[in-house]
Design a protein around this motif. Structure first.
Motif, PDB file in Angstrom:
ATOM      1  N   ASN A  46      29.186 -10.316  15.184  1.00 55.93           N
ATOM      2  CA  ASN A  46      29.720 -10.317  13.823  1.00 55.93           C
ATOM      3  C   ASN A  46      29.249  -9.081  13.054  1.00 55.93           C
ATOM      4  OD1 ASN A  46      31.189 -11.483  11.693  1.00 55.93           O
ATOM      5  ND2 ASN A  46      29.339 -12.430  10.843  1.00 55.93           N
ATOM      6  N   ARG A  49      31.015  -5.996  14.290  1.00 58.77           N
ATOM      7  CA  ARG A  49      32.388  -5.926  13.768  1.00 58.77           C
ATOM      8  C   ARG A  49      32.374  -5.480  12.304  1.00 58.77           C
ATOM      9  NH1 ARG A  49      36.777 -10.630  14.069  1.00 58.77           N
ATOM     10  NH2 ARG A  49      38.274  -9.682  12.653  1.00 58.77           N
ATOM     11  N   TYR A  50      31.384  -5.944  11.562  1.00 60.62           N
ATOM     12  CA  TYR A  50      31.223  -5.503  10.168  1.00 60.62           C
ATOM     13  C   TYR A  50      31.054  -3.976  10.137  1.00 60.62           C
ATOM     14  CZ  TYR A  50      28.947  -4.761   5.645  1.00 60.62           C
ATOM     15  OH  TYR A  50      28.611  -4.291   4.398  1.00 60.62           O
ATOM     16  N   ALA A 263      32.730 -10.815   6.405  1.00 65.15           N
ATOM     17  CA  ALA A 263      31.873 -11.013   7.598  1.00 65.15           C
ATOM     18  C   ALA A 263      31.142 -12.347   7.483  1.00 65.15           C
ATOM     19  CB  ALA A 263      30.862  -9.878   7.724  1.00 65.15           C
ATOM     20  N   ARG A 266      33.589 -15.131   8.278  1.00 64.71           N
ATOM     21  CA  ARG A 266      33.867 -15.108   9.722  1.00 64.71           C
ATOM     22  C   ARG A 266      32.677 -15.678  10.503  1.00 64.71           C
ATOM     23  NH1 ARG A 266      35.111  -9.572  10.294  1.00 64.71           N
ATOM     24  NH2 ARG A 266      32.923  -9.117  10.637  1.00 64.71           N
ATOM     25  N   GLY A 267      31.465 -15.278  10.124  1.00 63.09           N
ATOM     26  CA  GLY A 267      30.260 -15.734  10.818  1.00 63.09           C
ATOM     27  C   GLY A 267      30.064 -17.238  10.692  1.00 63.09           C
TER      28      GLY A 267
END
Ligand code: PCA
Length: 338
Positions: A46, A49-50, A263, A266-267
């Motif tokens: 994660n 990706r951030y 983020a 999403r996390g």
């Protein structure tokens, strides 16, 4: 950042004067972010990706480089390391800092969070205080993401409270260390990067962690009993050096914070979605997934109360306000769900 802008200006002036400059002068410096967790852990994925989203959204102006598995700074030293300037950002599990920042100890108080909805409520009511606590130490909060609920793994069956006595219990924060003492086990601090080996080599009889970490460390090599106690849902926080963050231009700062919010969402979803699947994996590898015996569970409840009393002694009125706010909000939500 200021130095990068300055070198960019020098390079532009030099270029207009026909002077050859080094291309590195045009590359913004990397923001190194240290984490204790492996590259394929969902928390690290994660974060990675951030970093990619930040790079793209700022047009390459802000480069965040993620250093997984304690490769830049040893896991237990990440917070101090960032404060000392050995990295410009970090990710740590909040409750590991309970001694330095009592507010963060609330994150691992046993049995006050009964699921993700409660965990979310706790985060909503504590976010501003966590942000302020980090700011007071020179850090800018980006986001927080929880691990799946913490349950108990054991090498031998636990049927009565005495079954804990003398077992070597792995600790990862002050709360797990204290629980080990209170159940008369022997606490052994082991970072998650070293855990798979320690378990396989028979150095651990007991641990409290998530289904995720149980799978990641192949708990089934030795710890064949898993009791779903869901003791707490601890969060990792991701932060940057605040002085550095403040030197970014306003648009970049806004972008970083907006992407941090996504983020975070999403996390939370990755964490919640993974839990059921990972418990199934534990079972598929031969671990017996069971609920805890009623009397053992009551014993653990009392240990949880001891931890809460001890925390209240450490906490000041601000921390207490946050806890009370959470309890009130939680009662309100549980009542309206009925
Ligand atoms: N895994 C990490 C922190 C909490 C968790 O679920 C660990 O065991 O260290």
């Amino acid at each position: 950042m200021r130095t990068w802008l300055a070198s960019l200006r020098v390079a532009l002036v030099a270029a207009s004067l026909g002077v050859v400059t080094h291309t590195w002068a045009l590359t913004p410096p990397e923001i190194n972010v240290a984490t204790a967790y492996a590259a394929d852990n969902f928390q690290t994925r994660n974060l990675q990706r951030y970093a990619e989203e930040v790079l793209q959204a700022t047009g390459g102006k802000v480069i965040i480089k993620v250093h997984p598995a304690g490769s830049l700074i040893k896991p237990a030293q990440i917070f101090t390391g960032v404060r000392e300037g050995r990295a410009q950002g970090g990710e740590v599990i909040m409750s590991s800092l309970a001694k330095e920042i009592p507010l963060f100890g609330m994150d691992a108080l046993p049995f006050i969070v009964s699921g993700y909805a409660d965990a979310r409520t706790m985060w909503e009511v504590s976010r501003a205080a966590v942000d302020a606590a980090l700011a007071a130490r020179g850090m800018k909060l980006l986001y927080a993401v929880p691990w799946p609920p913490q349950s108990l793994y054991s090498r031998t069956p636990i049927n009565v409270p005495d079954d804990f006595a003398g077992l070597r219990m792995r600790a990862y924060n002050p709360a797990t260390e204290r629980i080990a003492q209170l159940v008369h086990a022997k606490p052994v601090t082991i970072q998650v990067v070293d855990l798979a080996n320690a378990v396989a080599q028979g150095q651990v009889d007991l641990m409290i962690t998530s289904s995720w970490t149980g799978v990641e460390t192949k708990a089934w090599t030795r710890l064949l009993h898993y009791y779903k106690v869901s003791a707490w849902i601890p969060k990792n926080v991701v932060f940057l050096d605040k002085a550095l963050f403040d030197t970014l231009d306003a648009a970049s700062r806004t972008t970083l914070l907006e992407l941090a919010r996504s983020a975070e969402a999403r996390g939370w979803k990755m964490s919640e979605d993974s839990d059921r699947e990972y418990e199934a994996q534990l079972a598929a590898h031969g671990i017996e997934v069971a609920s805890m015996d009623f009397f053992v569970r009551r014993h653990l409840d009392r240990i949880g109360e001891t931890l809460a009393r001890e925390w209240l002694r450490e906490a000041g009125s601000d921390e207490l306000q946050v806890l009370l706010h959470y309890m009130a909000e939680r009662s309100r939500q549980h009542a309206s769900a009925r």
